[in-house]
Design a protein around this motif. Structure first.
Motif, PDB file in Angstrom:
ATOM      1  N   PRO A   1      81.609  19.699 -33.505  1.00 35.20           N
ATOM      2  CA  PRO A   1      82.102  20.678 -32.526  1.00 35.20           C
ATOM      3  C   PRO A   1      81.265  21.947 -32.483  1.00 35.20           C
ATOM      4  N   ALA A   2      80.812  22.417 -33.640  1.00 30.41           N
ATOM      5  CA  ALA A   2      79.976  23.621 -33.653  1.00 30.41           C
ATOM      6  C   ALA A   2      78.655  23.365 -32.939  1.00 30.41           C
ATOM      7  N   ALA A   3      78.069  22.184 -33.156  1.00 30.96           N
ATOM      8  CA  ALA A   3      76.816  21.852 -32.487  1.00 30.96           C
ATOM      9  C   ALA A   3      77.011  21.740 -30.986  1.00 30.96           C
ATOM     10  N   ARG A   4      78.152  21.208 -30.561  1.00 34.15           N
ATOM     11  CA  ARG A   4      78.411  21.112 -29.118  1.00 34.15           C
ATOM     12  C   ARG A   4      78.552  22.498 -28.491  1.00 34.15           C
ATOM     13  N   ARG A   5      79.240  23.396 -29.190  1.00 39.61           N
ATOM     14  CA  ARG A   5      79.369  24.767 -28.661  1.00 39.61           C
ATOM     15  C   ARG A   5      78.004  25.449 -28.592  1.00 39.61           C
ATOM     16  N   LEU A   6      77.184  25.240 -29.596  1.00 43.97           N
ATOM     17  CA  LEU A   6      75.840  25.826 -29.593  1.00 43.97           C
ATOM     18  C   LEU A   6      75.006  25.250 -28.459  1.00 43.97           C
ATOM     19  N   ARG A   7      75.159  23.962 -28.212  1.00 51.25           N
ATOM     20  CA  ARG A   7      74.409  23.336 -27.121  1.00 51.25           C
ATOM     21  C   ARG A   7      74.830  23.904 -25.769  1.00 51.25           C
ATOM     22  N   THR A   8      76.131  24.088 -25.561  1.00 51.70           N
ATOM     23  CA  THR A   8      76.595  24.678 -24.305  1.00 51.70           C
ATOM     24  C   THR A   8      76.040  26.082 -24.118  1.00 51.70           C
ATOM     25  N   ALA A   9      76.041  26.867 -25.200  1.00 52.12           N
ATOM     26  CA  ALA A   9      75.485  28.222 -25.114  1.00 52.12           C
ATOM     27  C   ALA A   9      73.998  28.177 -24.776  1.00 52.12           C
ATOM     28  N   ALA A  10      73.266  27.229 -25.363  1.00 54.52           N
ATOM     29  CA  ALA A  10      71.836  27.108 -25.079  1.00 54.52           C
ATOM     30  C   ALA A  10      71.595  26.710 -23.630  1.00 54.52           C
ATOM     31  N   VAL A  11      72.425  25.812 -23.098  1.00 51.73           N
ATOM     32  CA  VAL A  11      72.299  25.410 -21.699  1.00 51.73           C
ATOM     33  C   VAL A  11      72.490  26.608 -20.777  1.00 51.73           C
ATOM     34  N   LEU A  12      73.533  27.391 -21.034  1.00 45.23           N
ATOM     35  CA  LEU A  12      73.795  28.555 -20.187  1.00 45.23           C
ATOM     36  C   LEU A  12      72.666  29.568 -20.277  1.00 45.23           C
ATOM     37  N   ALA A  13      72.140  29.778 -21.491  1.00 41.35           N
ATOM     38  CA  ALA A  13      71.030  30.724 -21.655  1.00 41.35           C
ATOM     39  C   ALA A  13      69.805  30.266 -20.871  1.00 41.35           C
ATOM     40  N   LEU A  14      69.500  28.971 -20.932  1.00 40.86           N
ATOM     41  CA  LEU A  14      68.343  28.460 -20.198  1.00 40.86           C
ATOM     42  C   LEU A  14      68.568  28.518 -18.694  1.00 40.86           C
ATOM     43  N   ALA A  15      69.776  28.206 -18.247  1.00 45.05           N
ATOM     44  CA  ALA A  15      70.055  28.247 -16.813  1.00 45.05           C
ATOM     45  C   ALA A  15      69.891  29.666 -16.271  1.00 45.05           C
ATOM     46  N   VAL A  16      70.408  30.636 -17.005  1.00 47.13           N
ATOM     47  CA  VAL A  16      70.271  32.026 -16.575  1.00 47.13           C
ATOM     48  C   VAL A  16      68.816  32.468 -16.623  1.00 47.13           C
ATOM     49  N   ALA A  17      68.091  32.026 -17.648  1.00 46.81           N
ATOM     50  CA  ALA A  17      66.676  32.388 -17.747  1.00 46.81           C
ATOM     51  C   ALA A  17      65.868  31.806 -16.594  1.00 46.81           C
ATOM     52  N   TRP A  18      66.137  30.543 -16.242  1.00 46.18           N
ATOM     53  CA  TRP A  18      65.455  29.960 -15.090  1.00 46.18           C
ATOM     54  C   TRP A  18      65.709  30.791 -13.837  1.00 46.18           C
ATOM     55  N   ARG A  19      66.971  31.163 -13.649  1.00 40.52           N
ATOM     56  CA  ARG A  19      67.312  31.913 -12.443  1.00 40.52           C
ATOM     57  C   ARG A  19      66.651  33.286 -12.440  1.00 40.52           C
ATOM     58  N   ALA A  20      66.658  33.953 -13.594  1.00 39.19           N
ATOM     59  CA  ALA A  20      66.071  35.291 -13.669  1.00 39.19           C
ATOM     60  C   ALA A  20      64.569  35.270 -13.425  1.00 39.19           C
ATOM     61  N   LEU A  21      63.923  34.169 -13.782  1.00 37.18           N
ATOM     62  CA  LEU A  21      62.471  34.078 -13.644  1.00 37.18           C
ATOM     63  C   LEU A  21      62.019  33.395 -12.366  1.00 37.18           C
ATOM     64  N   GLY A  22      62.946  33.144 -11.445  1.00 30.82           N
ATOM     65  CA  GLY A  22      62.524  32.614 -10.154  1.00 30.82           C
ATOM     66  C   GLY A  22      63.047  31.247  -9.815  1.00 30.82           C
ATOM     67  N   GLY A  23      63.797  30.624 -10.705  1.00 36.17           N
ATOM     68  CA  GLY A  23      64.389  29.336 -10.370  1.00 36.17           C
ATOM     69  C   GLY A  23      63.820  28.210 -11.203  1.00 36.17           C
ATOM     70  N   PRO A  24      64.550  27.091 -11.259  1.00 44.11           N
ATOM     71  CA  PRO A  24      64.111  25.956 -12.067  1.00 44.11           C
ATOM     72  C   PRO A  24      62.917  25.254 -11.468  1.00 44.11           C
ATOM     73  N   LEU A  25      62.093  24.727 -12.305  1.00 43.64           N
ATOM     74  CA  LEU A  25      60.948  23.937 -11.893  1.00 43.64           C
ATOM     75  C   LEU A  25      61.046  22.578 -12.572  1.00 43.64           C
ATOM     76  N   PRO A  26      60.541  21.509 -11.965  1.00 40.83           N
ATOM     77  CA  PRO A  26      59.897  21.519 -10.654  1.00 40.83           C
ATOM     78  C   PRO A  26      60.930  21.451  -9.547  1.00 40.83           C
TER      79      PRO A  26
END
Length: 375
Positions: free
Chosen positions: A149-174
């Motif tokens: 469960p702790a690993a799943r929560r960490l994975r969800t947090a990592a997904v959200l961080a990456l999604a926000v980072a993609w958006r802040a830097l101009g969007g997901p590629l490709p």
């Protein structure tokens, strides 16, 4: 009192708005936060942006209220909920929809992982997707236990961080369709998604709305009963928060937006690919569990069946020159069918019958299109 009745008096359950919202967000947020923006945010057209996503979220909220009025699915799980009201046949159909959604969905997850890692689409991405699928299946074969469960929560947090980072830097590629066929509008006003053309507004909206349901998988097992008003209010709040997040992530980049710097894009791409790989692995494990429920056979047979189905979808996608949006139609359609089946069950009275084999494991294995782990 049946086995499912015992879960209704869980003394550890917290009925608060915050707990309900956290549970709903944890149920639906995951790989979809990476794959859906990569599939749809770069696409022009009125149906490719956040408005269709908001409409889908509104429909999901209405569905949630209907199911809550019927007692909810959080305590029993969706398959048991269907069995209690419609009987064992529809319950097996629900399990089959889980299996089909898992198996077809991993083609999209594997392709998304390859596109993130390579920064490209086309035949190279499909070849990479086959490697992603093979390695994830091999790991699931050798290590049947899922993440903690702790690993799943960490994975969800990592997904959200990456999604926000993609958006802040101009969007997901490709951007989808950057390989074999560009996305956008045909001269006659149609709309193309990965090689499929919708000639009217209804077809275009459906071509987006069905794949967007991939981002709402998991909620079907997290709906509290209407009597738990605070928990239900928190669930609806969680749906609203998830809809707001998706509306931001799915918005098309502005005309002056620039692609992320190459180094940042490479780092974000590798991180996104690694996370998609972990979802592919745990989803294959969940597929094997559903196979066992359907056939009574062993887990490894389910892994083999799921792997072959996923590989077949990838082969078909490559032959037809489909890209990520079209591959998301399979799990999106399975989700739509499952939610419809649960809605039909919600308007029926419970049947008087004994527990079946579905009772013991259903609430722990939700379709992990977006977030939750089957392990």
């Amino acid at each position: 009192m049946t086995r499912t009745d015992l879960t209704r008096t869980d003394p550890t359950r917290t009925d608060t708005w915050a707990a309900g919202a956290a549970k709903a967000l944890g149920a639906v947020l995951g790989a979809g936060a990476l794959l859906l923006p990569a599939a749809f945010a770069p696409r022009p057209g009125p149906w490719s942006g956040p408005w269709t996503g908001i409409a889908v979220a509104g429909a999901v909220a209405g569905w949630c209220l209907l199911v809550a009025l019927a007692g909810g699915t959080e305590d029993r799980g969706p398959v048991v909920f269907v069995r209690e009201r419609l009987g064992p046949g529809p319950a097996r159909a629900a399990t089959a929809l889980y299996f089909g959604g898992f198996a077809t969905g991993q083609a999209a997850v594997a392709l998304g992982a390859a596109e993130f890692a390579l920064g490209d689409s086309g035949w190279r991405a499909y070849a990479g997707a086959a490697l992603v699928l093979g390695s994830a299946a091999a790991y699931a074969w050798c290590v049947p236990r899922g993440p903690s469960p702790a690993a799943r929560r960490l994975r969800t947090a990592a997904v959200l961080a990456l999604a926000v980072a993609w958006r802040a830097l101009g969007g997901p590629l490709p951007g989808p369709g950057s390989g074999d066929r560009a996305a956008g509008s045909w001269p006659d006003g149609g709309w193309v998604a990965g090689g499929w053309v919708a000639g009217g507004w209804a077809g275009a909206a459906l071509l987006v709305a069905v794949p967007l349901l991939f981002g709402w998988v998991g909620l079907e097992g997290a709906v509290p009963a209407v009597a738990r008003r605070r928990a239900l209010g928190g669930t609806l709040l969680g749906i609203a928060l998830a809809a707001a997040l998706y509306s931001v992530l799915l918005a098309a980049p502005g005309p002056a937006a620039q692609a992320p710097p190459p180094a940042a894009a490479a780092a974000l791409g590798l991180g996104s690919a690694a996370l998609c790989w972990t979802y592919c692995r745990t989803n294959l494990q969940a597929t094997a569990a559903r196979w066992t429920e359907l056939t009574g056979r062993g887990r490894r047979g389910g892994l083999a069946a799921a792997g072959l189905i996923t590989l077949g979808v990838l082969a078909l996608g490559r032959a037809a020159r489909w890209d990520l949006p079209v591959l998301l139609i399979g799990p999106g359609a399975a989700t739509a069918a499952l939610y419809t089946l649960i809605a039909v069950a919600a308007v029926r009275r419970p049947r008087s019958q004994e527990p079946t084999d579905h009772d013991h494991s259903d609430r722990h294995r939700v379709l992990e299109g977006a977030a939750r782990s089957a392990g």
